[in-house]
Scaffold this motif. Structure first.
Motif, PDB file in Angstrom:
ATOM      1  N   GLY A  11      -1.557  -4.985   5.823  1.00  9.99           N
ATOM      2  CA  GLY A  11      -0.317  -5.167   6.571  1.00  9.99           C
ATOM      3  C   GLY A  11       0.708  -5.932   5.771  1.00  9.99           C
ATOM      4  N   SER A  12       0.603  -5.885   4.457  1.00 14.15           N
ATOM      5  CA  SER A  12       1.515  -6.553   3.531  1.00 14.15           C
ATOM      6  C   SER A  12       1.795  -5.602   2.380  1.00 14.15           C
ATOM      7  N   VAL A  13       2.851  -5.892   1.624  1.00 17.70           N
ATOM      8  CA  VAL A  13       3.238  -5.053   0.494  1.00 17.70           C
ATOM      9  C   VAL A  13       3.057  -5.846  -0.793  1.00 17.70           C
ATOM     10  N   LEU A  14       2.372  -5.247  -1.757  1.00 16.60           N
ATOM     11  CA  LEU A  14       2.202  -5.836  -3.081  1.00 16.60           C
ATOM     12  C   LEU A  14       3.197  -5.182  -4.028  1.00 16.60           C
ATOM     13  N   PHE A  15       3.801  -6.007  -4.906  1.00 18.91           N
ATOM     14  CA  PHE A  15       4.779  -5.505  -5.871  1.00 18.91           C
ATOM     15  C   PHE A  15       4.270  -5.688  -7.298  1.00 18.91           C
ATOM     16  N   ARG A  46      -9.626  -2.375 -10.632  1.00 18.80           N
ATOM     17  CA  ARG A  46      -8.385  -2.013  -9.966  1.00 18.80           C
ATOM     18  C   ARG A  46      -8.639  -1.253  -8.669  1.00 18.80           C
ATOM     19  N   PHE A  47      -7.721  -1.428  -7.740  1.00 14.33           N
ATOM     20  CA  PHE A  47      -7.687  -0.617  -6.528  1.00 14.33           C
ATOM     21  C   PHE A  47      -6.239  -0.540  -6.079  1.00 14.33           C
ATOM     22  N   GLY A  48      -5.965   0.373  -5.175  1.00 12.03           N
ATOM     23  CA  GLY A  48      -4.599   0.549  -4.703  1.00 12.03           C
ATOM     24  C   GLY A  48      -4.377  -0.143  -3.368  1.00 12.03           C
ATOM     25  N   VAL A  49      -3.314  -0.929  -3.290  1.00  9.48           N
ATOM     26  CA  VAL A  49      -2.907  -1.537  -2.021  1.00  9.48           C
ATOM     27  C   VAL A  49      -1.860  -0.639  -1.384  1.00  9.48           C
ATOM     28  N   VAL A  50      -2.129  -0.183  -0.169  1.00  6.43           N
ATOM     29  CA  VAL A  50      -1.182   0.645   0.571  1.00  6.43           C
ATOM     30  C   VAL A  50      -0.868  -0.032   1.897  1.00  6.43           C
ATOM     31  N   GLY A  51       0.365   0.089   2.327  1.00  4.07           N
ATOM     32  CA  GLY A  51       0.794  -0.532   3.572  1.00  4.07           C
ATOM     33  C   GLY A  51       0.312   0.238   4.787  1.00  4.07           C
ATOM     34  N   ILE A  52      -0.021  -0.501   5.832  1.00  4.83           N
ATOM     35  CA  ILE A  52      -0.406   0.102   7.107  1.00  4.83           C
ATOM     36  C   ILE A  52       0.851   0.226   7.961  1.00  4.83           C
ATOM     37  N   GLN A  64      -5.530   4.308  11.424  1.00  2.26           N
ATOM     38  CA  GLN A  64      -4.421   3.794  10.641  1.00  2.26           C
ATOM     39  C   GLN A  64      -3.516   4.910  10.145  1.00  2.26           C
ATOM     40  N   GLN A  65      -2.229   4.610  10.102  1.00  2.15           N
ATOM     41  CA  GLN A  65      -1.272   5.484   9.437  1.00  2.15           C
ATOM     42  C   GLN A  65      -0.786   4.720   8.217  1.00  2.15           C
ATOM     43  N   LEU A  66      -0.971   5.283   7.026  1.00  4.48           N
ATOM     44  CA  LEU A  66      -0.744   4.559   5.785  1.00  4.48           C
ATOM     45  C   LEU A  66       0.485   5.084   5.054  1.00  4.48           C
ATOM     46  N   SER A  67       1.115   4.201   4.287  1.00  4.22           N
ATOM     47  CA  SER A  67       2.247   4.587   3.451  1.00  4.22           C
ATOM     48  C   SER A  67       1.776   5.469   2.303  1.00  4.22           C
ATOM     49  N   ASP A  68       2.655   6.333   1.844  1.00  2.00           N
ATOM     50  CA  ASP A  68       2.324   7.214   0.724  1.00  2.00           C
ATOM     51  C   ASP A  68       2.530   6.543  -0.626  1.00  2.00           C
ATOM     52  N   VAL A  69       3.304   5.457  -0.650  1.00  2.12           N
ATOM     53  CA  VAL A  69       3.575   4.738  -1.895  1.00  2.12           C
ATOM     54  C   VAL A  69       2.933   3.361  -1.815  1.00  2.12           C
ATOM     55  N   PHE A  96       2.334   3.680  -7.290  1.00  5.96           N
ATOM     56  CA  PHE A  96       1.773   5.029  -7.288  1.00  5.96           C
ATOM     57  C   PHE A  96       2.167   5.730  -5.992  1.00  5.96           C
ATOM     58  N   ARG A  97       2.100   7.049  -6.064  1.00  4.56           N
ATOM     59  CA  ARG A  97       2.293   7.876  -4.868  1.00  4.56           C
ATOM     60  C   ARG A  97       0.990   8.606  -4.574  1.00  4.56           C
ATOM     61  N   VAL A  98       0.564   8.571  -3.331  1.00  3.77           N
ATOM     62  CA  VAL A  98      -0.661   9.261  -2.925  1.00  3.77           C
ATOM     63  C   VAL A  98      -0.398  10.761  -2.876  1.00  3.77           C
TER      64      VAL A  98
END
Length: 225
Positions: A11-15, A46-52, A64-69, A96-98
């Protein structure tokens, strides 16, 4: 980027270029950490952080509905507790884009994705936008201080457009929707234009607020899975 990138919905965004503390306690993400720690010592963890966008951090991923970026997180430090929990410090490395989500299976009980790295470009007039955002962000910090939230950018706060765009995006106190918009911006110039818009809005709000009790500026929240 791995062919199939493990995903960690938050529920947070990593930059990119910014760090984030995390606490891992759900079984599927403990499994993820076990898989990462089993990698050769010279291979990045490494792993990908995606926003919920809809749903909760804890619970079944099907809700969950997840962001594509999202942003690739590289584990910098890890501490495993006796009860199996992990405390992490991760750093964002690239966006990245899913392309496609890969459902969990018996070997990988966590979500994965086929993903494509997104380019990092300054964009048109990036330096001019960076100068404007630098001034607006300085005013933002002053106004936070003025309402009782001491705020001062660190001495090494970046000025280069790409790095500045992410540093300000991470620092400004706005909701996750706006943070995601900043992450998804096409290039640094577009991100800086949006940051300037948000900073002008927040500066107007802060000007109208009464004095507040002192509090931490840009406090680092520990993100729970």
């Amino acid at each position: 980027m791995p062919h199939r990138l493990p995903l960690f919905p938050l529920g947070s965004v990593l930059f990119p270029g910014l760090s984030m503390p995390m606490r891992v306690f759900e079984d599927r993400y403990r499994h993820l950490m076990s898989d990462l720690l089993a990698l050769p010592a010279d291979e990045p963890r490494r792993f990908g952080v995606v926003g919920i966008e809809l749903g909760h951090e804890v619970g079944a991923s099907s809700t969950q509905q997840l962001s594509d970026v999202g942003c690739v997180a590289e584990v910098r430090t890890v501490r495993r507790h006796e009860d199996g929990r992990y405390d992490l410090l991760v750093e964002g490395t690239e966006r990245f884009r899913v392309d496609a989500f890969v459902d969990p299976d018996s070997d990988h009980p966590y979500l994965r994705a086929s993903a494509t790295a997104l380019p990092e470009e300054p964009g048109p007039d990036a330096e001019r936008h960076a100068e404007r955002v630098g001034r607006l962000f300085a005013r933002y910090c002053q106004r936070l201080t003025g309402i009782g939230m001491p705020a001062e950018p660190p001495a090494d706060f970046p000025s280069e457009p790409v790095a500045l765009s992410y540093a300000v995006a991470a620092a400004v106190i706005v909701d996750q929707f706006d943070k995601q918009r900043l992450l998804e911006a096409e290039h640094a110039a577009a991100r800086l234009r949006l940051a300037a818009e948000l900073l002008r809005r927040e500066n107007r709000v802060l000007t109208a607020l009464p004095l507040l009790p002192g509090g931490p500026f840009l406090r680092r929240e520990i993100n729970l899975n």
